[in-house]
Scaffold this active site. Structure first.
Site, PDB file in Angstrom:
ATOM      1  N   CYS A  51       0.650  -1.172   0.023  1.00  9.39           N
ATOM      2  CA  CYS A  51       0.089  -0.740  -0.109  1.00  9.39           C
ATOM      3  C   CYS A  51       0.919   1.185   0.125  1.00  9.39           C
ATOM      4  O   CYS A  51       0.951   2.380  -0.628  1.00  9.39           O
ATOM      5  CB  CYS A  51      -1.149  -0.009   1.199  1.00  9.39           C
ATOM      6  SG  CYS A  51      -2.246   1.057   0.694  1.00  9.39           S
ATOM      7  N   CYS A  52       2.018   1.343   0.392  1.00  5.73           N
ATOM      8  CA  CYS A  52       3.001   2.358   0.691  1.00  5.73           C
ATOM      9  C   CYS A  52       3.407   2.849  -0.413  1.00  5.73           C
ATOM     10  O   CYS A  52       3.845   4.103  -1.200  1.00  5.73           O
ATOM     11  CB  CYS A  52       3.755   2.603   2.120  1.00  5.73           C
ATOM     12  SG  CYS A  52       3.278   2.932   3.596  1.00  5.73           S
TER      13      CYS A  52
ATOM     14  N   CYS B  45      -1.555   7.928   7.719  1.00  2.00           N
ATOM     15  CA  CYS B  45      -3.403   7.471   6.568  1.00  2.00           C
ATOM     16  C   CYS B  45      -3.969   6.464   8.135  1.00  2.00           C
ATOM     17  O   CYS B  45      -3.373   6.273   8.670  1.00  2.00           O
ATOM     18  CB  CYS B  45      -3.287   6.662   5.729  1.00  2.00           C
ATOM     19  SG  CYS B  45      -1.735   6.742   4.521  1.00  2.00           S
TER      20      CYS B  45
ATOM     21  N   CYS C 144      -4.077   3.026   9.324  1.00  3.79           N
ATOM     22  CA  CYS C 144      -2.637   2.817   9.721  1.00  3.79           C
ATOM     23  C   CYS C 144      -2.111   3.233  11.211  1.00  3.79           C
ATOM     24  O   CYS C 144      -1.110   3.770  11.502  1.00  3.79           O
ATOM     25  CB  CYS C 144      -1.253   2.527   9.114  1.00  3.79           C
ATOM     26  SG  CYS C 144      -2.002   1.696   7.159  1.00  3.79           S
TER      27      CYS C 144
ATOM     28  N   CYS D 255       7.672   3.914   5.787  1.00  4.84           N
ATOM     29  CA  CYS D 255       6.357   3.972   4.625  1.00  4.84           C
ATOM     30  C   CYS D 255       7.402   3.032   3.477  1.00  4.84           C
ATOM     31  O   CYS D 255       6.744   2.925   2.592  1.00  4.84           O
ATOM     32  CB  CYS D 255       5.818   5.081   4.686  1.00  4.84           C
ATOM     33  SG  CYS D 255       6.456   6.049   4.101  1.00  4.84           S
TER      34      CYS D 255
END
Length: 250
Positions: free
Chosen positions: A115-116, A197, A200, A223
């Site tokens: 995702c990062c 985010c 998280c 990240c």
């Protein structure tokens, strides 16, 4: 273009310089091929103020991941408007839109590294291709990975990463915020000392480490922007690090 030996020499000399002196050198040396990144959280405000007071129109990259707290987006808009600074929003590559939408809820939890990479690392890599220097706000006291960072760090592609606040401590940030009465992120007083985010980030206790609320319980502290992941060229280079099988991007 600075030679490696020159960069190492300057980096050592900058250990005793103020952040403002380092920023001024960076602007004088690289303008207009220089940019800064900011997450617009409370601890980001000192560097943002320093940079924009030295070079008001310097580009400020903001990674709009699609997962931010609403408060973060509103705070970013407020600061950009009131300070009249040159904020440039960065988004994931559109090639990933279908995959990301299909996994919008599960991706941050099942595979935060991927995702990062899609929402932060790749967009920043793309944006920085057009500059020679990148001003970052990392500090050595934040994570173990940042403890050995240098003020000037030459990347493999020739990009020079500049970390003016590297030697500052949490107390230095707080002192500067108070001295200049800088605004705080709306979630700061609610226990969100470091805001990333929404999926998280959690609120933490008063005496917890300021980054304890980031990826809590997942064995992740970065990240990827400030790790080896940033130096990877494409998804194939990092795919083995991810838990999920992902589709190939042509």
């Amino acid at each position: 273009m600075l030679a490696v030996q020159e960069i190492e020499k300057f980096s050592e000399e900058f250990e005793t310089k103020t952040p403002q002196e380092i920023i001024q050198w960076a602007v004088d040396t690289f303008w207009p091929e220089i940019a800064m990144s900011s997450s617009f959280q409370t601890q980001s405000m000192p560097l943002l103020r320093m940079v924009t007071h030295i070079k008001h129109d310097l580009p400020i990259f903001f990674l709009d991941t699609g997962y931010h707290f609403w408060e973060t987006l509103m705070f970013r808009e407020k600061i950009a408007s009131e300070w009249k600074i040159n904020v440039i929003d960065l988004y994931r590559d559109t090639r990933w839109d279908v995959f990301a939408r299909q996994n919008v809820r599960s991706l941050p939890l099942d595979d935060p590294n991927l995702c990062c990479y899609l929402h932060k690392v790749q967009p920043m890599q793309k944006a920085l291709k057009d500059v020679k220097a990148w001003i970052s706000g990392i500090r050595r006291d934040q994570t173990s990975m940042r403890a050995n960072a240098k003020i000037l760090e030459l990347q493999g592609n020739g990009l020079l990463k500049i970390n003016p606040l590297l030697n500052w401590k949490k107390a230095d940030i707080q002192s500067y915020v108070e001295e200049y009465n800088l605004p705080a992120h709306p979630l700061y007083e609610k226990g969100y000392k470091s805001v990333g985010c929404a999926p998280c980030t959690i609120a933490i206790g008063v005496h917890d480490d300021e980054r304890a609320g980031r990826w809590a319980g997942r064995g992740k502290v970065e990240c990827g922007l400030h790790t080896d992941m940033f130096r990877k060229k494409d998804i194939a280079d990092v795919q083995n690090e991810f838990q999920m099988d992902v589709m190939k991007v042509e």
